[in-house]
Design an enzyme around this catalytic site. Structure first.
Site, PDB file in Angstrom:
ATOM      1  N   SER A 114      40.584   4.865 -21.657  1.00 57.43           N
ATOM      2  CA  SER A 114      41.493   6.018 -21.671  1.00 57.43           C
ATOM      3  C   SER A 114      42.184   6.241 -20.334  1.00 57.43           C
ATOM      4  CB  SER A 114      40.746   7.286 -22.106  1.00 57.43           C
ATOM      5  OG  SER A 114      39.640   7.534 -21.258  1.00 57.43           O
ATOM      6  N   ASN A 115      41.590   5.792 -19.231  1.00 56.32           N
ATOM      7  CA  ASN A 115      42.249   5.982 -17.931  1.00 56.32           C
ATOM      8  C   ASN A 115      43.553   5.204 -17.854  1.00 56.32           C
ATOM      9  OD1 ASN A 115      40.415   7.742 -16.865  1.00 56.32           O
ATOM     10  ND2 ASN A 115      39.227   6.187 -15.789  1.00 56.32           N
TER      11      ASN A 115
ATOM     12  N   CYS B 121      35.508   3.912 -23.935  1.00 57.49           N
ATOM     13  CA  CYS B 121      34.636   3.838 -22.766  1.00 57.49           C
ATOM     14  C   CYS B 121      35.263   4.518 -21.552  1.00 57.49           C
ATOM     15  CB  CYS B 121      34.302   2.385 -22.433  1.00 57.49           C
ATOM     16  SG  CYS B 121      35.728   1.356 -22.015  1.00 57.49           S
TER      17      CYS B 121
ATOM     18  N   HIS C 161       0.830  -1.206   0.000  1.00 60.11           N
ATOM     19  CA  HIS C 161       0.000   0.000   0.000  1.00 60.11           C
ATOM     20  C   HIS C 161       0.867   1.260   0.000  1.00 60.11           C
ATOM     21  CE1 HIS C 161      -2.225   3.289   1.977  1.00 60.11           C
ATOM     22  NE2 HIS C 161      -3.221   2.867   1.222  1.00 60.11           N
TER      23      HIS C 161
ATOM     24  N   GLU D 131      44.158  -0.594 -23.571  1.00 58.43           N
ATOM     25  CA  GLU D 131      44.559   0.226 -22.423  1.00 58.43           C
ATOM     26  C   GLU D 131      46.041   0.095 -22.104  1.00 58.43           C
ATOM     27  OE1 GLU D 131      42.099  -1.178 -19.204  1.00 58.43           O
ATOM     28  OE2 GLU D 131      42.245  -3.230 -19.880  1.00 58.43           O
TER      29      GLU D 131
END
Length: 809
Positions: free
Chosen positions: A706-707, A755, A424, A684
């Site tokens: 990209s990191n 990404c 409810h 990477e």
């Protein structure tokens, strides 16, 4: 069916005689039951037999007892402020309870009941007696729970008493106030009564089902709540039910089992048959019942298919109640009505909330809605004390029922100890547009009156109450004028609980689904601690694992099941668009932090460039854990049907390592190209760029991380505060790497996307990627709109004479 309307003189009608065109005669609930008996029973959907009294019978009762003028006088006094709501409602109900049945009406009801007894082969069949108002269950108003239901009623006299109480319930306090709020004339609404053979769910189970996700409006999922015993406890929010979620688009294939969510609720009590004055009572559930699922997978799938069929017949999302007979094992639909909240929400625009600073987490539960609200707690444990509620406060209580609606309207947010998504409190909160957190278990114990807190429903399925006033940002996202782009814009998603929030975004898929997030948050146990549970030396970890894996005979199945369903929610959000799932990429120190993990992980000086990614998958130290990951992917694609899932291998240092990983995957029945399986590799590491053409022979595509690529190109630890100023994804050397790998991938015919975080943080970085000719960019959902527009501008500039850059910065 939409046949001829009922002849008005009829006082009772069998369900087979009515359809959805008869709302004016038998109310929405009974009209829907008749519709299903006529149109859907032939398709295998079971509906218990029964009959309905008509609006004519109600009006005869009013006239025979001369109630109209007296009711109007009492309501007039209420409108004039001369009487209180509670006083008025009680007085009107007493008029009904002390009224006499007209002989013809009583005879019609008892005759119809005896016919039902004959049809069911029982001398005094047990029935459910439900109210069905002629104004209820309309597309723009839900009267669910406004009137009473009486269960396990047997015999003529008991039936007539229950019917009289149904009439009286048309004037409960909440029904009166709801009609006033919606602008319905009290005297123009009549009440029909549905009398339906009981399903012996008191020794089975029951619950509620929606053909739409009740929180996000995602239309491709069926949500089922289930508890032991009769269904009133689920509707009232008196128990914490099981919750199952099923993906509708894959239900048509009989061999698939697309159950994307299974959560075992506490189910502390169940409602069963009783003897004496009260026909039902609540009793505690057993320990086995509390830890077991109410429904098996075949029942979940059968109910979901029925929900899809009912929705298709009515041409709108539906709210249904079901019951499973404990004697026969058969499942029945006992009610169906249109869903009235999410189905009417504007799909082209939604408000997004982001918390930027928060206090200590106090409690958590199921999130209802997606907003964030800060305010003072008003703790009310008993309905007798609702007059003490402070307008604009956060209502904290054990559970709610329709008596609480008047103060729920005045609350800023609602928090309850008990209840599921179909309780409810949850239903009313959605209709009122209020954030709520239900099923916390201990809100009334942890929180106190006047306490300043923040209620957050913006972080996925789980809602959180934080200490103090959090800082948060709101954004109205409008997708009506988004430009088209050649470059695909995808989403980075990790949290299965929040994945369905983003279904409205016109994304081209999921460019990165992080498996390790699912493992750390939804599984929490190191996979090798499950494979070698008997060898665990940490007794505390052993006990915790035993508790988490309760109900799984094979502990490794816990890992596979939870991982597959967690990833399935992400795969479902944008189905059939591609979803790239990166296999686990924990570092050793992160793996060691999982339950039981320390025993299986080496200590490393520099985990960032240590035993991680691809190197783990063929190593004897983790190969069995990787096999579990592969099992989960096989189940996700082959048994659940999410063939849109692409597998991605992280931190793959050499082509030799690539060959070893693909060989191990094949040994675990994941073969590139088989059943359409594509395998990507993360780009990477500088070696991925230098040997891109060779990697392209082994993989279908690249995703630039990209990191890590920045870290290894510049020789900068991305977690080092001392070197933060040197870490720059837009450095010329990094951009040279990115430009060259894009060029190599395109020449090799491999797909390539990015990404990393850079386009989310710096939309201008997207212009560089477009200039290089990248196929896709995957970003966080909150930056999707900005990046999409930036990419469109960059593509337009190129079309108008710009020059593609294949040589980097």
């Amino acid at each position: 069916m939409n046949g001829k309307p009922l002849r008005s003189a009829k006082l009772t009608v069998r369900f087979e005689e009515i359809g959805r065109g008869d709302v004016g005669s038998v109310g929405g609930k009974n009209a829907s039951l008749g519709e299903m008996v006529q149109a859907l029973a032939p398709k295998g959907i079971r509906v218990p037999p029964g009959f309905a009294t008509t609006a004519e019978a109600y009006r005869d009762f009013i006239q025979a007892n001369q109630l109209k003028e007296r009711i109007q006088e009492l309501l007039g006094a209420l409108d004039a402020g001369k009487a209180a709501l509670a006083e008025t409602g009680q007085a009107i109900r007493e008029l009904f309870l002390h009224g006499d049945w007209p002989d013809e009406t009583a005879a019609s009801i008892t005759t119809a009941y005896r016919e039902l007894c004959q049809r069911t082969g029982k001398a005094e069949v047990d029935v459910a007696v439900r109210s069905s108002a002629t104004a209820e269950d309309l597309p723009d108003a839900s009267f669910a729970g406004q009137q009473e239901t009486f269960l396990n009623i047997r015999g003529d006299e008991a039936l007539l008493v229950a019917c009289r109480r149904c009439y009286a319930s048309l004037f409960t306090d909440r029904a009166i106030s709801y009609r006033q709020a919606k602008g319905f004339d009290h005297m123009s609404v009549a009440l029909s009564i549905g009398v339906q053979q009981m399903v012996r769910s008191d020794i089975g189970g029951s619950g509620v089902m929606f053909s739409i996700d009740t929180e996000t409006g995602f239309k491709d999922v069926v949500v089922i709540d289930a508890a032991w015993g009769l269904g009133e406890n689920v509707v009232q929010g008196a128990v914490d039910p099981d919750e199952y979620q099923v993906f509708k688009p894959l239900l048509s294939a009989p061999a698939l089992a697309p159950i994307i969510g299974k959560k075992c609720g506490g189910k502390a009590q169940k409602m069963i048959y009783a003897v004496g004055d009260k026909p039902t009572r609540n009793v505690p559930t057993s320990k086995i019942e509390r830890t077991a699922f109410v429904l098996e997978d075949r029942d979940i799938l059968a109910l979901a298919r029925w929900a899809a069929a009912i929705e298709a017949h009515y041409s709108c999302p539906m709210d249904m109640e079901w019951a499973k007979d404990g004697e026969t094992g058969e499942i029945f639909i006992v009610q169906a009505r249109p869903e009235t909240v999410q189905s009417r929400r504007d799909a082209a625009a939604f408000r997004s909330y982001t918390i930027t600073r928060r206090g200590r987490k106090l409690i958590s539960g199921l999130a209802i809605g997606d907003a964030v609200v800060a305010g003072r707690v008003c703790l009310i444990e008993n309905a007798r004390d609702i007059a003490n509620f402070v307008d604009g406060a956060i209502l904290v209580t054990g559970t709610t029922d329709p008596d609480w609606v008047p103060i729920m309207k005045r609350a800023a947010a609602i928090v309850t100890d008990h209840g599921g998504r179909t309780s409810h409190a949850a239903i009313v909160s959605r209709e009122l547009g209020l954030p709520a957190i239900v099923g916390t278990g201990n809100a009334t114990e942890v929180l106190h009156g006047e306490q300043m807190v923040t209620v957050s429903c913006a972080e996925g399925d789980q809602g959180f109450v934080y200490e103090g006033t959090a800082d948060f940002e709101t954004e109205m996202v409008d997708m009506t004028n988004l430009p088209q782009t050649r470059t695909e814009i995808m989403l980075n998603l990790a949290n299965p609980a929040a994945a369905l929030r983003w279904w409205r975004l016109p994304a081209d898929g999921v460019g990165l689904a992080r498996m390790e997030f699912v493992v750390s948050n939804h599984i929490r146990i190191h996979p090798m601690a499950l494979v070698h549970h008997d060898q665990l030396k940490d007794e505390a970890a052993k006990r915790e694992i035993a508790e988490l894996t309760a109900g799984y005979a094979d502990k490794t199945e816990y890992f596979v099941d939870r991982l597959a369903r967690g990833l399935a929610r992400i795969a479902a959000a944008l189905y059939p668009k591609p979803v790239i799932v990166r296999m686990s990429d924990f570092k050793t120190n992160e793996y060691a932090g999982l339950i039981g993990g320390a025993q299986f992980e080496p200590e490393e000086e520099n985990p960032m460039i240590g035993f991680r990614g691809a190197a783990r998958y063929y190593s004897p130290r983790y190969r069995e854990g990787f096999a579990l990951e592969c099992r989960a992917i096989r189940r996700l694609r082959n048994e659940m049907g999410f063939r849109n899932v692409i597998v991605m291998i992280p931190f793959c240092r050499s082509t030799h390592e690539a060959d070893q990983v693909l060989e191990v995957m094949a040994a675990n029945e994941l073969r590139r190209g088989e059943d359409g399986l594509e395998v990507f590799v993360m780009c990477e590491i500088p070696s991925n760029v230098i040997l891109a053409s060779e990697f392209a022979k082994r993989f279908d595509g690249f995703s630039i991380g990209s990191n890590d690529l920045t870290q290894l190109t510049l020789g900068v630890d991305r977690d080092s505060a001392e070197l933060a100023g040197l870490f720059d994804e837009q450095d010329a050397a990094v951009k040279w790497m990115i430009s060259n790998v894009i060029s190599a991938a395109r020449k090799s015919g491999a797909k390539i996307g990015l990404c990393g975080q850079a386009p989310s943080d710096h939309p201008e970085f997207a212009t560089f990627l477009v200039d290089c000719g990248i196929d896709s960019i995957s970003v966080s959902p909150d930056s999707f709109i900005a990046v999409k527009r930036k990419v469109a501008m960059a593509e337009a500039a190129m079309k108008n004479g710009g020059k593609r850059n294949n040589e980097g910065a």
